[in-house]
Design an enzyme around this catalytic site. Structure first.
Site, PDB file in Angstrom:
ATOM      1  N   LEU A 196       0.816  -1.278   0.271  1.00  0.00           N
ATOM      2  CA  LEU A 196       0.187   0.011   0.095  1.00  0.00           C
ATOM      3  C   LEU A 196       0.840   1.251  -0.089  1.00  0.00           C
ATOM      4  O   LEU A 196       0.254   2.353  -0.612  1.00  0.00           O
ATOM      5  CB  LEU A 196      -0.743  -0.162   1.305  1.00  0.00           C
ATOM      6  CG  LEU A 196      -1.941  -0.913   1.269  1.00  0.00           C
ATOM      7  CD1 LEU A 196      -2.688  -0.966   2.666  1.00  0.00           C
ATOM      8  CD2 LEU A 196      -3.124  -0.824   0.174  1.00  0.00           C
ATOM      9  N   GLY A 197       2.002   1.151   0.461  1.00  0.00           N
ATOM     10  CA  GLY A 197       2.907   2.473   0.585  1.00  0.00           C
ATOM     11  C   GLY A 197       4.147   2.156   1.505  1.00  0.00           C
ATOM     12  O   GLY A 197       4.109   0.960   2.196  1.00  0.00           O
ATOM     13  N   PHE A 201       9.559   3.741   8.398  1.00  0.00           N
ATOM     14  CA  PHE A 201      10.056   2.575   9.267  1.00  0.00           C
ATOM     15  C   PHE A 201       9.563   1.265   8.660  1.00  0.00           C
ATOM     16  O   PHE A 201       9.864  -0.008   9.517  1.00  0.00           O
ATOM     17  CB  PHE A 201       9.631   2.823  10.692  1.00  0.00           C
ATOM     18  CG  PHE A 201      10.349   3.847  11.322  1.00  0.00           C
ATOM     19  CD1 PHE A 201      11.711   3.593  12.068  1.00  0.00           C
ATOM     20  CD2 PHE A 201       9.950   5.027  11.373  1.00  0.00           C
ATOM     21  CE1 PHE A 201      12.192   4.395  12.696  1.00  0.00           C
ATOM     22  CE2 PHE A 201      10.711   6.239  12.000  1.00  0.00           C
ATOM     23  CZ  PHE A 201      11.802   5.945  12.688  1.00  0.00           C
ATOM     24  N   VAL A 204       4.013  -1.036   4.354  1.00  0.00           N
ATOM     25  CA  VAL A 204       2.700  -1.248   4.540  1.00  0.00           C
ATOM     26  C   VAL A 204       2.145  -2.132   3.503  1.00  0.00           C
ATOM     27  O   VAL A 204       1.942  -1.767   2.514  1.00  0.00           O
ATOM     28  CB  VAL A 204       1.712  -0.119   5.003  1.00  0.00           C
ATOM     29  CG1 VAL A 204       0.549  -0.394   5.400  1.00  0.00           C
ATOM     30  CG2 VAL A 204       2.518   0.940   5.908  1.00  0.00           C
ATOM     31  N   LYS A 217       1.704  -3.166   8.869  1.00  0.00           N
ATOM     32  CA  LYS A 217       3.153  -2.581   8.722  1.00  0.00           C
ATOM     33  C   LYS A 217       4.409  -3.337   9.077  1.00  0.00           C
ATOM     34  O   LYS A 217       4.094  -3.651  10.370  1.00  0.00           O
ATOM     35  CB  LYS A 217       2.939  -1.242   9.455  1.00  0.00           C
ATOM     36  CG  LYS A 217       4.267  -0.330   9.197  1.00  0.00           C
ATOM     37  CD  LYS A 217       4.347   1.069  10.274  1.00  0.00           C
ATOM     38  CE  LYS A 217       3.599   2.314   9.764  1.00  0.00           C
ATOM     39  NZ  LYS A 217       3.827   3.393  10.547  1.00  0.00           N
ATOM     40  N   ASP A 322       3.136  14.421  15.057  1.00  0.00           N
ATOM     41  CA  ASP A 322       3.596  14.086  13.739  1.00  0.00           C
ATOM     42  C   ASP A 322       2.409  14.231  12.608  1.00  0.00           C
ATOM     43  O   ASP A 322       2.118  13.464  11.961  1.00  0.00           O
ATOM     44  CB  ASP A 322       4.364  12.807  13.373  1.00  0.00           C
ATOM     45  CG  ASP A 322       5.034  12.556  11.990  1.00  0.00           C
ATOM     46  OD1 ASP A 322       5.422  13.675  11.367  1.00  0.00           O
ATOM     47  OD2 ASP A 322       5.473  11.534  11.510  1.00  0.00           O
ATOM     48  N   LYS A 324       0.329  15.324   9.798  1.00  0.00           N
ATOM     49  CA  LYS A 324       0.529  15.521   8.326  1.00  0.00           C
ATOM     50  C   LYS A 324      -0.395  14.806   7.577  1.00  0.00           C
ATOM     51  O   LYS A 324      -0.911  13.951   7.945  1.00  0.00           O
ATOM     52  CB  LYS A 324       2.028  15.425   8.034  1.00  0.00           C
ATOM     53  CG  LYS A 324       2.343  14.014   8.289  1.00  0.00           C
ATOM     54  CD  LYS A 324       3.913  13.646   7.890  1.00  0.00           C
ATOM     55  CE  LYS A 324       4.389  12.267   8.079  1.00  0.00           C
ATOM     56  NZ  LYS A 324       5.625  12.119   7.670  1.00  0.00           N
ATOM     57  N   ALA A 326       0.087  12.964   5.317  1.00  0.00           N
ATOM     58  CA  ALA A 326       0.220  11.555   5.036  1.00  0.00           C
ATOM     59  C   ALA A 326      -0.239  10.620   6.236  1.00  0.00           C
ATOM     60  O   ALA A 326      -0.442   9.398   6.261  1.00  0.00           O
ATOM     61  CB  ALA A 326       1.736  11.304   4.996  1.00  0.00           C
ATOM     62  N   ASN A 327      -0.332  11.229   7.447  1.00  0.00           N
ATOM     63  CA  ASN A 327      -0.799  10.438   8.472  1.00  0.00           C
ATOM     64  C   ASN A 327      -2.376  10.558   8.802  1.00  0.00           C
ATOM     65  O   ASN A 327      -2.747  10.061   9.867  1.00  0.00           O
ATOM     66  CB  ASN A 327      -0.063  10.730   9.972  1.00  0.00           C
ATOM     67  CG  ASN A 327       1.432  10.262   9.708  1.00  0.00           C
ATOM     68  OD1 ASN A 327       1.550   9.458   9.134  1.00  0.00           O
ATOM     69  ND2 ASN A 327       2.293  10.992  10.429  1.00  0.00           N
TER      70      ASN A 327
END
Ligand SMILES: Nc1ncnc2c1ncn2[C@@H]1O[C@H](COP(=O)(O)OP(=O)(O)OP(=O)(O)O)[C@@H](O)[C@H]1O
Length: 542
Positions: A196-197, A201, A204, A217, A322, A324, A326-327
């Site tokens: 998925l991406g 770290f 996913v 993940k 964090d 953003k 993307a999250n």
């Protein structure tokens, strides 16, 4: 009171008197300092640290349980004192002071004098070295006694995998422990087509686990060998935080963590699958997706603000650290859920404005100056990041763009070369309710330079809800009333109640009923639990 004679005899952790131990625990429990002490310095394995983090649920202190565990390995108070010296935790050292030799007291004074920028003289170094040796010596002794089972080797999640025997009970941890083999099968043996991406770290994967679509993940260190240890350590810290915080925050706008896996080749975290991916991907229309309309954009902004204010409003405020695009992940209805709690930390207690951190983590274009330079961490850091997300939502531009005159979106908006109205994302279509302007105004407030000038997320949510309320009212005026009017002319519109300011409402229901032989329509705005009626209108037919 303990006599001096007795004090001299107190050597081991388990001998620490009750009052001092209690005080020590309350200091180290604060801001989870015990976690750094245990996980990093005492090299306690991740699984055990996670188990200890659940101590408050058992009405225990995590530090106290850590001391018991470490104390059982015959560690001494001087060793602890030495670790605290390395941590520069002078407040905790003061508590242990009566139980260590006089010659080491100097360390506290040195530390207090040069707090934060400890410059050691030659003699200081020798003293520090001496204390360091105490640790090594005791470790050797313990190993000889067989008490210290491979502690050195168990300090990363990766390594824990080789020691499944030390895994803790999943029931106790409240998050299901999933076998690696189950996840291999779920992802068709980590099939690339299921990716998925990728994040900093790990990778996913999409998978089917227990007949449910999930996002898995798989944590892996991706850089050079020399950086492996640091990466694994950072990974360990991040996974622990994810496990701890995602597990304890249950909210419609917080990503659900279904389980985790240690014991296999690589540690994994298993999340609820979010079919519409990340907000960042949707704003950039990646994979050829349709652009988000203004209504969806606004709904996403409001949902994300709701999730964030929930974190900040917990008994111990939790700062995400964090935030953003993307999250922020989107479900099938484009309802947002905040994920990636790898950098989350507990915020300051009410009487303090911020906590001072030793390292700045996060994503630069989303971070305010006082955090980047001053290392001051507070809920206002999240407010700032959220402001940048609002700019992304409104303009469709990236938070960082190398090709732009002002690379950071915040600077681009504030020093705009073109009129601000021209920055609206044209892909979003017509903006009938002027949502763009509201997003930008609230966003600007959120990125105020001074933290004190930024609103708390609760206020941000209230502002967004107010805009939504106005938008709903105009929608009702434009769409519902004409229908009624066509069928039956409305003589009078009377508002029965004032708006209720909890701002949690989301559903609108229209209920017709007879009142004094007249057909009456009540308009209810319900909150998410369907319990609270927030606003009521009464339409009386002629
Ligand atoms: N629960 C999920 N459902 C669907 N897709 C997901 C989910 N979690 C992550 N993804 C996808 O995987 C990508 C990588 O996620 P990940 O959290 O690892 O990295 P990131 O947040 O982009 O970066 P970093 O962790 O370095 O900040 C996301 O951008 C998203 O596209």
């Amino acid at each position: 009171m303990i006599s001096n004679l007795n004090l001299n005899k107190i050597t081991y952790i388990y001998e620490l008197p009750y009052a001092e131990r209690k005080e020590f625990c309350s200091i180290m429990d604060m801001n989870d300092k015990w976690e750094e002490l245990g996980g990093y310095y005492m090299k306690i394995d991740t699984a055990t640290i996670f188990k200890l983090s659940k101590a408050p649920m058992r009405n225990h202190s995590s530090t106290d349980e850590l001391l018991t565990l470490w104390g059982e390995q015959n560690h001494t108070i001087l060793e602890l004192f030495s670790i605290l010296n390395t941590m520069q935790h002078y407040r905790a050292m003061i508590i242990l002071k009566p139980f260590v030799d006089h010659k080491y007291h100097k360390l506290i004074n040195q530390g207090a004098k040069s707090f934060g920028y400890l410059v050691k003289s030659e003699t200081d170094d020798s003293l520090n070295n001496e204390v360091d040796n105490v640790i090594k010596l005791n470790t050797d002794n313990n190993e000889r006694r067989g008490n210290n089972i491979e502690r050195e080797d168990l300090n990363t999640l990766g390594k824990i995998n080789e020691h499944p025997s030390i895994m803790f009970s999943s029931a106790e941890a409240c998050t299901p422990l999933i076998t690696y083999n189950e996840l291999e099968q779920a992802t068709n043996y980590w099939n690339k087509e299921n990716i998925l991406g990728k994040g900093g770290f790990g990778v996913v994967f999409k998978g089917i686990w227990r007949s449910t679509t999930v996002a898995i993940k798989r944590l892996e260190a991706q850089k050079g060998a020399e950086q492996q240890f640091n990466i694994l350590e950072a990974q360990r810290q991040q996974s622990l935080r994810e496990l701890k915080y995602l597990n304890s925050c249950r909210h419609d706008n917080i990503l659900s963590l279904y389980g985790f896996s240690i014991g296999g080749e690589k540690p994994c975290l298993v999340y609820q699958y979010m079919i519409n991916g990340s907000l960042e991907d949707r704003l950039q229309c990646r994979q050829g997706t349709e652009p988000l309309t203004w209504n969806f954009r606004f709904k996403i902004a409001t949902g994300s603000a709701r999730g964030l204010q929930f974190l900040h409003g917990m008994d111990k405020p939790l700062i995400h650290g964090d935030i953003k695009s993307a999250n922020i992940l989107l479900d099938q209805n484009f309802e947002p859920r905040i994920g990636d709690f790898g950098l989350a930390r507990e915020g300051p207690l009410q009487e303090y404005t911020h906590v001072k951190v030793s390292h700045v983590h996060g994503t630069r274009p989303y971070l305010p100056d006082e955090f980047l330079r001053g290392k001051k961490f507070s809920t206002k850091v999240d407010t700032y990041s959220f402001g940048v997300v609002l700019f992304e939502i409104a303009t469709g531009q990236r938070a960082y763009d190398n090709l732009r005159n002002h690379k950071f979106l915040k600077d681009h908006v504030e020093n705009n070369d073109c009129p601000i109205s021209d920055m609206a994302d044209v892909k979003a279509g017509p903006d009938e309710n002027n949502l763009y302007a509201s997003l930008m105004t609230i966003g600007k407030n959120c990125v105020s330079y001074k933290a004190k000038d930024r609103p708390e997320m609760e206020q941000v949510l209230r502002k967004l809800d107010c805009v939504m309320l106005q938008e709903k009212q105009s929608t009702i005026r434009h769409s519902c009333l004409p229908t009624f009017q066509n069928e039956m002319p409305i003589r009078k519109l009377s508002i029965l109640s004032e708006p209720y300011h909890s701002q949690q409402w989301q559903n609108v229901r229209i209920t017709p009923f007879l009142y004094q032989e007249a057909l009456t329509f009540l308009l209810f705005l319900f909150d998410k639990t369907d319990n609270n009626v927030m606003y009521v209108w009464n339409y009386i037919n002629e």
